[in-house]
Design a protein around this motif. Structure first.
Motif, short mmCIF file in Angstrom:
data_model
loop_
_atom_site.label_atom_id
_atom_site.label_comp_id
_atom_site.label_asym_id
_atom_site.label_seq_id
_atom_site.Cartn_x
_atom_site.Cartn_y
_atom_site.Cartn_z
N ARG A 143 -39.53 24.39 6.38
CA ARG A 143 -39.89 25.66 7.05
C ARG A 143 -39.08 25.84 8.32
N ARG A 144 -38.86 24.75 9.05
CA ARG A 144 -38.05 24.85 10.28
C ARG A 144 -36.61 25.23 9.93
N LEU A 145 -36.09 24.66 8.87
CA LEU A 145 -34.73 24.99 8.46
C LEU A 145 -34.60 26.45 8.06
N MET A 146 -35.62 26.98 7.41
CA MET A 146 -35.58 28.37 6.97
C MET A 146 -35.71 29.36 8.13
N GLN A 147 -36.12 28.85 9.29
CA GLN A 147 -36.24 29.71 10.47
C GLN A 147 -34.94 29.80 11.27
N LEU A 148 -33.93 29.01 10.89
CA LEU A 148 -32.65 29.06 11.59
C LEU A 148 -32.01 30.43 11.39
N ALA A 149 -31.29 30.87 12.41
CA ALA A 149 -30.62 32.17 12.32
C ALA A 149 -29.64 32.19 11.15
N ASP A 150 -28.92 31.09 10.98
CA ASP A 150 -28.00 30.94 9.85
C ASP A 150 -28.56 29.83 8.97
N ARG A 151 -29.53 30.17 8.17
CA ARG A 151 -30.28 29.14 7.44
C ARG A 151 -29.47 28.59 6.27
N PRO A 152 -29.84 27.40 5.80
CA PRO A 152 -29.09 26.80 4.69
C PRO A 152 -29.35 27.54 3.38
N THR A 153 -28.38 27.44 2.49
CA THR A 153 -28.54 28.02 1.15
C THR A 153 -28.91 26.94 0.14
N ALA A 154 -28.89 25.68 0.58
CA ALA A 154 -29.26 24.57 -0.30
C ALA A 154 -29.84 23.45 0.55
N ILE A 155 -30.73 22.65 -0.05
CA ILE A 155 -31.34 21.51 0.63
C ILE A 155 -31.24 20.30 -0.28
N PHE A 156 -30.64 19.23 0.24
CA PHE A 156 -30.62 17.94 -0.46
C PHE A 156 -31.59 17.01 0.26
N THR A 157 -32.50 16.40 -0.48
CA THR A 157 -33.44 15.47 0.13
C THR A 157 -33.14 14.06 -0.38
N LEU B 219 -21.75 21.75 -3.40
CA LEU B 219 -20.53 22.34 -2.84
C LEU B 219 -19.71 23.02 -3.94
N ASN B 220 -19.67 22.40 -5.12
CA ASN B 220 -18.95 23.01 -6.24
C ASN B 220 -19.58 24.31 -6.69
N LEU B 221 -20.88 24.46 -6.45
CA LEU B 221 -21.58 25.71 -6.77
C LEU B 221 -21.28 26.81 -5.76
N GLY B 222 -20.60 26.44 -4.67
CA GLY B 222 -20.24 27.43 -3.67
C GLY B 222 -21.04 27.36 -2.39
N HIS B 223 -22.00 26.45 -2.29
CA HIS B 223 -22.80 26.32 -1.07
C HIS B 223 -21.94 25.73 0.05
N ARG B 224 -22.10 26.27 1.24
CA ARG B 224 -21.39 25.75 2.40
C ARG B 224 -22.34 25.39 3.54
N ARG B 225 -23.58 25.79 3.43
CA ARG B 225 -24.59 25.37 4.41
C ARG B 225 -25.69 24.62 3.64
N ILE B 226 -25.49 23.30 3.60
CA ILE B 226 -26.39 22.42 2.85
C ILE B 226 -27.16 21.55 3.83
N ALA B 227 -28.46 21.68 3.82
CA ALA B 227 -29.30 20.87 4.70
C ALA B 227 -29.57 19.52 4.05
N LEU B 228 -29.90 18.54 4.89
CA LEU B 228 -30.27 17.21 4.42
C LEU B 228 -31.57 16.81 5.09
N ILE C 285 -29.26 18.58 9.54
CA ILE C 285 -29.70 17.23 9.18
C ILE C 285 -31.03 16.95 9.85
N VAL C 286 -32.06 16.70 9.05
CA VAL C 286 -33.40 16.46 9.57
C VAL C 286 -33.82 15.04 9.20
N LEU C 287 -34.17 14.23 10.20
CA LEU C 287 -34.68 12.88 9.96
C LEU C 287 -36.19 12.95 9.80
#
Length: 232
Positions: free
Chosen positions: A156-170, A98-107, A140-142
């Motif tokens: 891959r599913r997350l990257m197919q979203l119309a408004d896809r995330p700019t970061a992914i935390f696992t 978030l400090n890097l500026g990401h606002r769409r972060i997937a989990l 959020i993906v379980l």
């Protein structure tokens, strides 16, 4: 992960001249009296995860056997425990993004039945709340099994979203390695196109391409501390 903790136990035992039997096989279906009898000749036990039934733990505690649990969520009234603050670690990781500026972060997170996974999910939510950024449930993906290939499919599913995330935390590095591979196959660069952060700091994280940003889990240190606590 268990091997790094075990190495910490083994090294501490060797340095202190303590006789150690590792990887005691536990059969949960074994009758409780026999299970207890098989363990009573030990001077102390180091447990990893929920490796003994609660009835056995209570019975061994009643006989005065010292026990220390690593990564267990037990009643501390009968078993000392070493617990890594997964909630804080996850919050720090997502806060970094978030400090890097990401606002769409997937989990991509594991089984909610595991307390450590619930804590990492809560840390993800905590960081968003602290930065006053709404949580998008669609990000959020379980993924309960923790396999890299399953995490790759989730990415891959997350990257197919119309408004896809700019970061992914696992919630684990093994998941993150799968995410890195999926993004590479999709022609996306890390971190230029998508940032990725893992959790645990396994050996493979440093060898990944690019090297994985991750939350360091003090696995070896927790093993050494567990043996010290049993001895004390």
């Amino acid at each position: 992960l268990r091997m790094r903790r075990l190495q910490g136990v083994v090294d501490a035992a060797f340095q202190q001249g303590i006789s150690l039997q590792t990887q005691v096989e536990i059969d949960p279906s074994e009758p409780l009296p026999r299970l207890i009898a098989n363990l009573e000749h030990f001077a102390g036990l180091v447990l990893h995860d929920e490796s003994l039934p609660q009835g056995a733990l209570l019975a061994l505690h009643g006989r005065g056997l010292p026990m220390v649990a690593i990564n267990c969520y037990l009643d501390t009234g009968y078993c000392a425990r070493i617990h890594v603050n997964s909630r804080l670690g996850a919050g720090d990781a997502v806060g970094h993004l978030l400090n890097l500026g990401h606002r769409r972060i997937a989990l991509i997170v594991g089984d909610a039945a595991r307390v450590s996974m619930r804590e990492r999910l809560q840390g993800y939510r905590d960081a968003h709340a602290a930065h006053e950024v709404p949580v998008d449930a669609s990000l959020i993906v379980l993924e309960p099994r923790g396999w890299p290939q399953e995490a790759a499919r989730a990415a891959r599913r997350l990257m197919q979203l119309a408004d896809r995330p700019t970061a992914i935390f696992t919630a684990s590095d093994y998941r993150a390695l799968g995410v890195l591979e999926a993004l590479r196959q999709e022609g996306l660069r890390v971190p230029d196109d998508v940032s990725v952060v893992g959790f645990d700091d396994i050996c493979e994280a440093e060898q990944a391409e690019p090297p994985l940003t991750t939350v360091a889990n003090p696995l070896y240190a927790s093993g050494r501390l567990a043996l010290q606590m049993v001895q004390e």
